[in-house]
Design a protein around this motif. Structure first.
Motif, PDB file in Angstrom:
ATOM      1  N   ASP A  44       0.859  -1.175   0.000  1.00  0.00           N
ATOM      2  CA  ASP A  44       0.000   0.000   0.000  1.00  0.00           C
ATOM      3  C   ASP A  44       0.900   1.232   0.000  1.00  0.00           C
ATOM      4  OD1 ASP A  44      -2.309   1.454  -0.052  1.00  0.00           O
ATOM      5  OD2 ASP A  44      -3.035   0.821   1.914  1.00  0.00           O
ATOM      6  N   VAL A  45       0.380   2.361  -0.511  1.00  0.00           N
ATOM      7  CA  VAL A  45       1.191   3.575  -0.608  1.00  0.00           C
ATOM      8  C   VAL A  45       0.307   4.810  -0.540  1.00  0.00           C
ATOM      9  CG1 VAL A  45       1.113   3.488  -3.143  1.00  0.00           C
ATOM     10  CG2 VAL A  45       2.879   4.856  -2.010  1.00  0.00           C
ATOM     11  N   ALA A  46       0.843   5.855   0.071  1.00  0.00           N
ATOM     12  CA  ALA A  46       0.213   7.173   0.075  1.00  0.00           C
ATOM     13  C   ALA A  46       1.286   8.203  -0.256  1.00  0.00           C
ATOM     14  CB  ALA A  46      -0.403   7.478   1.440  1.00  0.00           C
ATOM     15  N   VAL A  47       0.967   9.110  -1.171  1.00  0.00           N
ATOM     16  CA  VAL A  47       1.902  10.168  -1.559  1.00  0.00           C
ATOM     17  C   VAL A  47       1.233  11.511  -1.321  1.00  0.00           C
ATOM     18  CG1 VAL A  47       3.179  11.212  -3.481  1.00  0.00           C
ATOM     19  CG2 VAL A  47       3.061   8.720  -3.260  1.00  0.00           C
ATOM     20  N   PHE A  48       1.967  12.440  -0.739  1.00  0.00           N
ATOM     21  CA  PHE A  48       1.449  13.782  -0.466  1.00  0.00           C
ATOM     22  C   PHE A  48       2.621  14.732  -0.314  1.00  0.00           C
ATOM     23  CE2 PHE A  48       1.340  11.066   3.314  1.00  0.00           C
ATOM     24  CZ  PHE A  48       2.270  11.696   4.130  1.00  0.00           C
ATOM     25  N   GLY A  49       2.305  16.004  -0.210  1.00  0.00           N
ATOM     26  CA  GLY A  49       3.330  17.019  -0.040  1.00  0.00           C
ATOM     27  C   GLY A  49       3.481  17.417   1.412  1.00  0.00           C
ATOM     28  N   VAL A  50       4.726  17.643   1.831  1.00  0.00           N
ATOM     29  CA  VAL A  50       5.012  18.176   3.162  1.00  0.00           C
ATOM     30  C   VAL A  50       5.844  19.437   2.989  1.00  0.00           C
ATOM     31  CG1 VAL A  50       4.860  15.962   4.353  1.00  0.00           C
ATOM     32  CG2 VAL A  50       7.049  16.676   3.391  1.00  0.00           C
ATOM     33  N   PRO A  51       5.797  20.353   3.946  1.00  0.00           N
ATOM     34  CA  PRO A  51       6.491  21.630   3.777  1.00  0.00           C
ATOM     35  C   PRO A  51       7.991  21.475   3.561  1.00  0.00           C
ATOM     36  CG  PRO A  51       4.920  21.745   5.587  1.00  0.00           C
ATOM     37  CD  PRO A  51       4.992  20.301   5.178  1.00  0.00           C
ATOM     38  N   HIS A  52       8.520  22.362   2.730  1.00  0.00           N
ATOM     39  CA  HIS A  52       9.963  22.426   2.481  1.00  0.00           C
ATOM     40  C   HIS A  52      10.345  23.896   2.472  1.00  0.00           C
ATOM     41  CE1 HIS A  52      13.778  22.338   0.249  1.00  0.00           C
ATOM     42  NE2 HIS A  52      13.894  21.094   0.689  1.00  0.00           N
ATOM     43  N   PRO A  53      11.429  24.278   3.164  1.00  0.00           N
ATOM     44  CA  PRO A  53      11.759  25.703   3.285  1.00  0.00           C
ATOM     45  C   PRO A  53      12.143  26.368   1.972  1.00  0.00           C
ATOM     46  CG  PRO A  53      13.533  24.323   4.162  1.00  0.00           C
ATOM     47  CD  PRO A  53      12.366  23.429   3.904  1.00  0.00           C
ATOM     48  N   ASP A  54      12.573  25.595   0.985  1.00  0.00           N
ATOM     49  CA  ASP A  54      13.020  26.162  -0.277  1.00  0.00           C
ATOM     50  C   ASP A  54      11.992  25.976  -1.382  1.00  0.00           C
ATOM     51  OD1 ASP A  54      14.653  27.389  -2.086  1.00  0.00           O
ATOM     52  OD2 ASP A  54      16.006  25.699  -2.355  1.00  0.00           O
ATOM     53  N   PHE A  55      11.463  24.734  -1.512  1.00  0.00           N
ATOM     54  CA  PHE A  55      10.557  24.430  -2.607  1.00  0.00           C
ATOM     55  C   PHE A  55       9.089  24.697  -2.271  1.00  0.00           C
ATOM     56  CE2 PHE A  55      14.259  21.811  -3.590  1.00  0.00           C
ATOM     57  CZ  PHE A  55      14.431  22.096  -4.940  1.00  0.00           C
ATOM     58  N   GLY A  56       8.782  25.038  -1.037  1.00  0.00           N
ATOM     59  CA  GLY A  56       7.391  25.194  -0.630  1.00  0.00           C
ATOM     60  C   GLY A  56       6.827  23.882  -0.142  1.00  0.00           C
ATOM     61  N   GLU A  57       6.840  22.868  -1.004  1.00  0.00           N
ATOM     62  CA  GLU A  57       6.457  21.514  -0.635  1.00  0.00           C
ATOM     63  C   GLU A  57       7.431  20.541  -1.283  1.00  0.00           C
ATOM     64  OE1 GLU A  57       1.809  20.851  -0.007  1.00  0.00           O
ATOM     65  OE2 GLU A  57       2.245  21.617  -2.013  1.00  0.00           O
ATOM     66  N   GLN A  58       7.567  19.359  -0.691  1.00  0.00           N
ATOM     67  CA  GLN A  58       8.341  18.288  -1.297  1.00  0.00           C
ATOM     68  C   GLN A  58       7.510  17.014  -1.267  1.00  0.00           C
ATOM     69  OE1 GLN A  58      11.913  17.260   0.837  1.00  0.00           O
ATOM     70  NE2 GLN A  58      10.994  17.696   2.815  1.00  0.00           N
ATOM     71  N   VAL A  59       7.828  16.092  -2.154  1.00  0.00           N
ATOM     72  CA  VAL A  59       7.056  14.866  -2.290  1.00  0.00           C
ATOM     73  C   VAL A  59       7.484  13.850  -1.219  1.00  0.00           C
ATOM     74  CG1 VAL A  59       6.445  12.963  -3.824  1.00  0.00           C
ATOM     75  CG2 VAL A  59       6.854  15.253  -4.769  1.00  0.00           C
ATOM     76  N   MET A  60       6.483  13.341  -0.510  1.00  0.00           N
ATOM     77  CA  MET A  60       6.727  12.301   0.481  1.00  0.00           C
ATOM     78  C   MET A  60       5.872  11.084   0.159  1.00  0.00           C
ATOM     79  SD  MET A  60       6.450  12.423   4.629  1.00  0.00           S
ATOM     80  CE  MET A  60       7.101  11.057   5.604  1.00  0.00           C
ATOM     81  N   ALA A  61       6.467   9.907   0.265  1.00  0.00           N
ATOM     82  CA  ALA A  61       5.742   8.651   0.087  1.00  0.00           C
ATOM     83  C   ALA A  61       5.779   7.868   1.391  1.00  0.00           C
ATOM     84  CB  ALA A  61       6.356   7.823  -1.038  1.00  0.00           C
ATOM     85  N   VAL A  62       4.633   7.418   1.848  1.00  0.00           N
ATOM     86  CA  VAL A  62       4.538   6.532   3.004  1.00  0.00           C
ATOM     87  C   VAL A  62       4.082   5.187   2.466  1.00  0.00           C
ATOM     88  CG1 VAL A  62       3.496   6.135   5.248  1.00  0.00           C
ATOM     89  CG2 VAL A  62       3.965   8.465   4.496  1.00  0.00           C
ATOM     90  N   VAL A  63       4.889   4.163   2.699  1.00  0.00           N
ATOM     91  CA  VAL A  63       4.615   2.866   2.076  1.00  0.00           C
ATOM     92  C   VAL A  63       4.447   1.769   3.120  1.00  0.00           C
ATOM     93  CG1 VAL A  63       5.837   3.479  -0.041  1.00  0.00           C
ATOM     94  CG2 VAL A  63       7.071   2.319   1.786  1.00  0.00           C
ATOM     95  N   GLU A  64       3.544   0.867   2.776  1.00  0.00           N
ATOM     96  CA  GLU A  64       3.346  -0.339   3.563  1.00  0.00           C
ATOM     97  C   GLU A  64       3.972  -1.490   2.777  1.00  0.00           C
ATOM     98  OE1 GLU A  64      -0.453  -3.156   4.564  1.00  0.00           O
ATOM     99  OE2 GLU A  64      -0.715  -0.973   4.820  1.00  0.00           O
ATOM    100  N   PRO A  65       5.025  -2.134   3.295  1.00  0.00           N
ATOM    101  CA  PRO A  65       5.739  -3.143   2.506  1.00  0.00           C
ATOM    102  C   PRO A  65       4.959  -4.443   2.388  1.00  0.00           C
ATOM    103  CG  PRO A  65       6.710  -2.953   4.684  1.00  0.00           C
ATOM    104  CD  PRO A  65       5.657  -1.889   4.603  1.00  0.00           C
ATOM    105  N   ALA A  66       5.202  -5.127   1.296  1.00  0.00           N
ATOM    106  CA  ALA A  66       4.670  -6.473   1.150  1.00  0.00           C
ATOM    107  C   ALA A  66       5.385  -7.404   2.124  1.00  0.00           C
ATOM    108  CB  ALA A  66       4.863  -6.959  -0.283  1.00  0.00           C
ATOM    109  N   ALA A  67       4.807  -8.577   2.341  1.00  0.00           N
ATOM    110  CA  ALA A  67       5.322  -9.483   3.379  1.00  0.00           C
ATOM    111  C   ALA A  67       6.769  -9.881   3.141  1.00  0.00           C
ATOM    112  CB  ALA A  67       4.430 -10.726   3.442  1.00  0.00           C
TER     113      ALA A  67
END
Length: 491
Positions: A413-436
């Motif tokens: 499973d995966v979720a991608v969203f933006g989190v604050p970054h001091p230079d770019f405004g936002e940066q890409v973050m991925a939170v992943v649930e690994p397979a077994a």
């Protein structure tokens, strides 16, 4: 933009100059070479209404090809040249171009993409002969320098990602008029910024972006000079302002942050010629505006709105000092309405969805941002209504990245969203649930490498977090809003 109007009385005036190489075009040369290009395209069978794709880095060929399309009645389609082969396929399928202008470096990826596209366009390269493409320079040399028989105003086609990340085209209408009869571009904004004959406009961003594309046409249309950076570099941008006596410039907030990161003794004070700077593409934090103003003085203007042309707001330096955090009031016939969750207009001061109407009676279009209006009609943005990420002024759509990451056998499973970054405004973050059977010690690196191999580099996650299980609501829907809020709070 109609080069003959300027070339007629000022043929030797510089129209376009590359800041690094110094390669330049006068208005007389731009007129002649865009005529030749228009003839060359017509000889290939490219006709009014056809699409002309530009897959090009910044360079001296850019204004020639754009001008040719704009005086031939073509749909001019600037494309992000960082996109990979797979990303180009849906875009080129939708555009269905009759011709594509590119360079040798990008040709292999383009030809690979065209193998999966129904259209069979002519492919032209700007930097010399290459297998699988026509040499643009040879075609220009053989074509007449006079105007084509029937000149028609062209139009821009802008591709955005849409809500799912799949390219979605916004096509400006082809008006069927002579280029000399073209309506003025953003006249209300041009008036406030003083875009007039004789200005020298610094364009530091990729020319395929909506704002640089438009500002370049506005500048050339009034007989000003475009000073174009080959690629953005803070030191080179500062040097270009002084060397070319730049009067106007346009930036995204990330660029302004990069400029301010240059040591003060190296960047010096404001160049005397530099009287107007514009920020757009993403909201500019008040603290960043303060720092720029302390350096350049009160010359930083801001506008906010839809690249598709639904409308814009504008705020002057003086207004921004009084109404910190505002992105201004509507320009021209634009109306701004804040709506509630049901789409109904919300009371003044209430936070809701920001919507634009291009005309008083035009349908409202949601902007993807949350905000509020004060009693005087000034707009303040408070957050995002969607999960679209704006990083360095570029829109990034999480769904596209989630599809790529989710296809990995190591990912459950995966979720991608933006989190604050001091230079770019936002940066890409991925939170992943690994397979077994996935190895969590290397999974983060594998996710980044997998994305970089299949997506443009700016879309690849900068942060990857591995969790035992992603949160889902009772409905089974991923609770991305709560997940993002947690990582934003943790900083």
């Amino acid at each position: 933009m109609y080069p003959p109007d300027i070339a007629e009385h000022a043929p030797d005036r510089t129209a376009y100059v590359m800041a690094g190489s110094g390669h330049s075009l006068t208005f007389g040369e731009l007129d002649e070479r865009s005529n030749r290009c228009a003839h060359a395209l017509g000889d290939l069978g490219v006709a009014p209404g056809d699409a002309l794709v530009l897959l090009l880095p910044n360079g001296p060929a850019w204004p020639i090809v754009v001008a040719a399309g704009m005086r031939s009645g073509l749909q001019v389609v600037p494309v992000n040249w960082h996109l990979g082969t797979a990303e180009l396929v849906p875009l080129l399928t939708d555009a269905a171009p009759a011709a594509i202008v590119t360079c040798g470096e990008l040709l292999p990826g383009l030809l690979a993409a065209l193998d999966a596209v129904p259209a069979t366009p002519h492919v032209l390269v700007v930097d010399g002969p290459a297998d699988g493409a026509l040499d643009l320079e040879s075609l220009l040399a053989a074509a007449p320098a006079t105007p084509i028989a029937r000149e028609l105003l062209g139009a821009r086609v802008l591709f955005s990602g849409g809500t799912t990340g799949r390219p979605k085209a916004y096509r400006q209408p082809l008006l069927g008029v002579h280029p000399r009869e073209a309506p003025k571009r953003h006249p209300h904004l041009a008036e406030r910024l003083g875009i007039e004959a004789g200005i020298r406009f610094l364009s530091p961003a990729p020319s395929y972006h909506a704002a640089p594309f438009t500002f370049q046409l506005m500048t050339l249309g009034v007989g000003g000079t475009v000073v174009c950076l080959e690629s953005f570099d803070a030191v080179r941008a500062i040097e270009a302002i002084g060397r070319h006596e730049v009067t106007h410039s346009q930036w995204v907030p990330t660029m302004l942050s990069r400029l301010l990161a240059v040591p003060e003794e190296q960047r010096g004070g404001r160049a005397p010629s530099h009287r107007v700077a514009v920020t757009s593409g993403a909201p500019c934090p008040p603290e960043l505006k303060d720092a720029v103003t302390a350096w350049w003085g009160p010359i930083l203007h801001e506008y906010y709105g839809a690249s598709e042309g639904y409308g814009h707001t504008y705020i002057s330096p003086a207004e921004a000092a009084e109404r910190r955090g505002s992105v201004g009031r509507p320009l021209g016939t634009t109306r701004v309405v804040i709506t509630d969750e049901d789409g109904a207009p919300a009371p003044t001061g209430t936070v809701g969805r920001v919507c634009f109407g291009a005309e008083p009676d035009a349908p409202l279009r949601g902007m993807g941002d949350m905000g509020r209006l004060d009693d005087d009609g000034y707009l303040y943005l408070t957050g995002r209504a969607t999960f679209m990420i704006v990083s360095g002024g570029v829109n990034i759509y999480p769904e596209e990245i989630e599809a790529v990451v989710g296809a990995m056998p190591q990912i459950a499973d995966v979720a991608v969203f933006g989190v604050p970054h001091p230079d770019f405004g936002e940066q890409v973050m991925a939170v992943v649930e690994p397979a077994a059977d996935a190895d969590p010690t290397t999974l983060g690196e594998e996710v980044v490498a997998h994305c970089r191999a299949r997506l443009a580099g700016f879309k690849a996650p900068r942060l990857v977090e591995i969790v035992e299980r992603l949160p889902r609501l009772e409905t089974g829907k991923l609770d991305k809003r709560a997940l993002r809020a947690r990582y934003v709070a943790e900083g």
